[in-house]
Design an enzyme around this catalytic site. Structure first.
Site, PDB file in Angstrom:
ATOM      1  N   GLY A 115      44.395  55.368  73.072  1.00  0.00           N
ATOM      2  CA  GLY A 115      44.968  56.479  72.327  1.00  0.00           C
ATOM      3  C   GLY A 115      45.691  55.962  71.107  1.00  0.00           C
ATOM      4  N   PRO A 169      60.322  53.909  68.809  1.00  0.00           N
ATOM      5  CG  PRO A 169      58.160  53.832  67.897  1.00  0.00           C
ATOM      6  CD  PRO A 169      59.162  53.015  68.666  1.00  0.00           C
ATOM      7  CE  LYS A 170      62.712  61.591  68.045  1.00  0.00           C
ATOM      8  NZ  LYS A 170      63.587  62.771  67.892  1.00  0.00           N
ATOM      9  CD  GLU A 205      39.492  54.875  65.163  1.00  0.00           C
ATOM     10  OE1 GLU A 205      39.245  55.605  64.203  1.00  0.00           O
ATOM     11  OE2 GLU A 205      40.661  54.536  65.475  1.00  0.00           O
ATOM     12  CD  GLU A 206      43.313  52.472  70.801  1.00  0.00           C
ATOM     13  OE1 GLU A 206      43.532  52.570  72.032  1.00  0.00           O
ATOM     14  OE2 GLU A 206      44.209  52.589  69.947  1.00  0.00           O
ATOM     15  CE  LYS A 259      52.175  50.623  75.678  1.00  0.00           C
ATOM     16  NZ  LYS A 259      53.012  51.175  74.632  1.00  0.00           N
TER      17      LYS A 259
END
Length: 164
Positions: free
Chosen positions: A49, A89-90, A68-69, A133
């Protein structure tokens, strides 16, 4: 909006970075999920993502990011939910379910940064994601609880009279 070498980062009015991701499943049974290696930590696994581009819809961004990933194409399914990460970062990530119909032999991130992909049983994926994660593990935990658009996380505040 902020510029990055190959993309423009977009933010919602509350300052959250707008992201989109897909839980990519081998079949509609949703028992095996595809994870990709992290670009920063190649020995760790993540859900594919990334950031949404200006004027891009969340579903379109999710499909583009997994292409792409992870080098996959597939059938975009339901929105599992919108997940918020309040650390700096949020992020606010729209997470979709995608059934994979095509695996490319070579894809953008495999060629440019040596990214890998691997199928995991859902329970095993949760374990490997919890270490690196945890918010990605939450996506799969929600799926196991029967997550769907009707009981997904909502960005809209609840009305005051709905509190017990």
């Amino acid at each position: 909006m902020k510029c990055k070498p190959n993309q423009t980062r977009t933010y919602d009015p509350e300052g959250f970075k707008k992201r989109a991701a897909c839980l990519c499943f081998r079949s509609e049974r949703e028992d095996e999920v595809l994870l990709v290696s992290s670009s920063r930590y190649p020995d760790r696994w993540i859900v594919p993502g990334g950031g949404m581009e200006p004027e891009e819809e969340p579903g379109g961004a999710a499909v583009r990011e997994v292409y792409e990933e992870a080098g996959v194409k597939g059938k975009l399914g339901r929105l599992l939910g919108v997940f918020e990460q309040n650390q700096d970062p949020k992020h606010r990530t729209y997470v979709y379910v995608l059934t994979v119909t095509e695996l490319l032999e070579d894809w953008e991130d495999s060629v440019s940064i040596g990214r890998k992909r691997e199928w995991f049983k859902v329970e095993d994926a949760i374990k490997v994601l919890q270490c690196h994660k945890p918010v990605h593990a939450e996506y799969l935990e929600k799926l196991k609880l029967g997550g769907s658009p009707t009981n997904g996380n909502s960005m809209a505040p609840s009305s005051p009279d709905s509190d017990p």
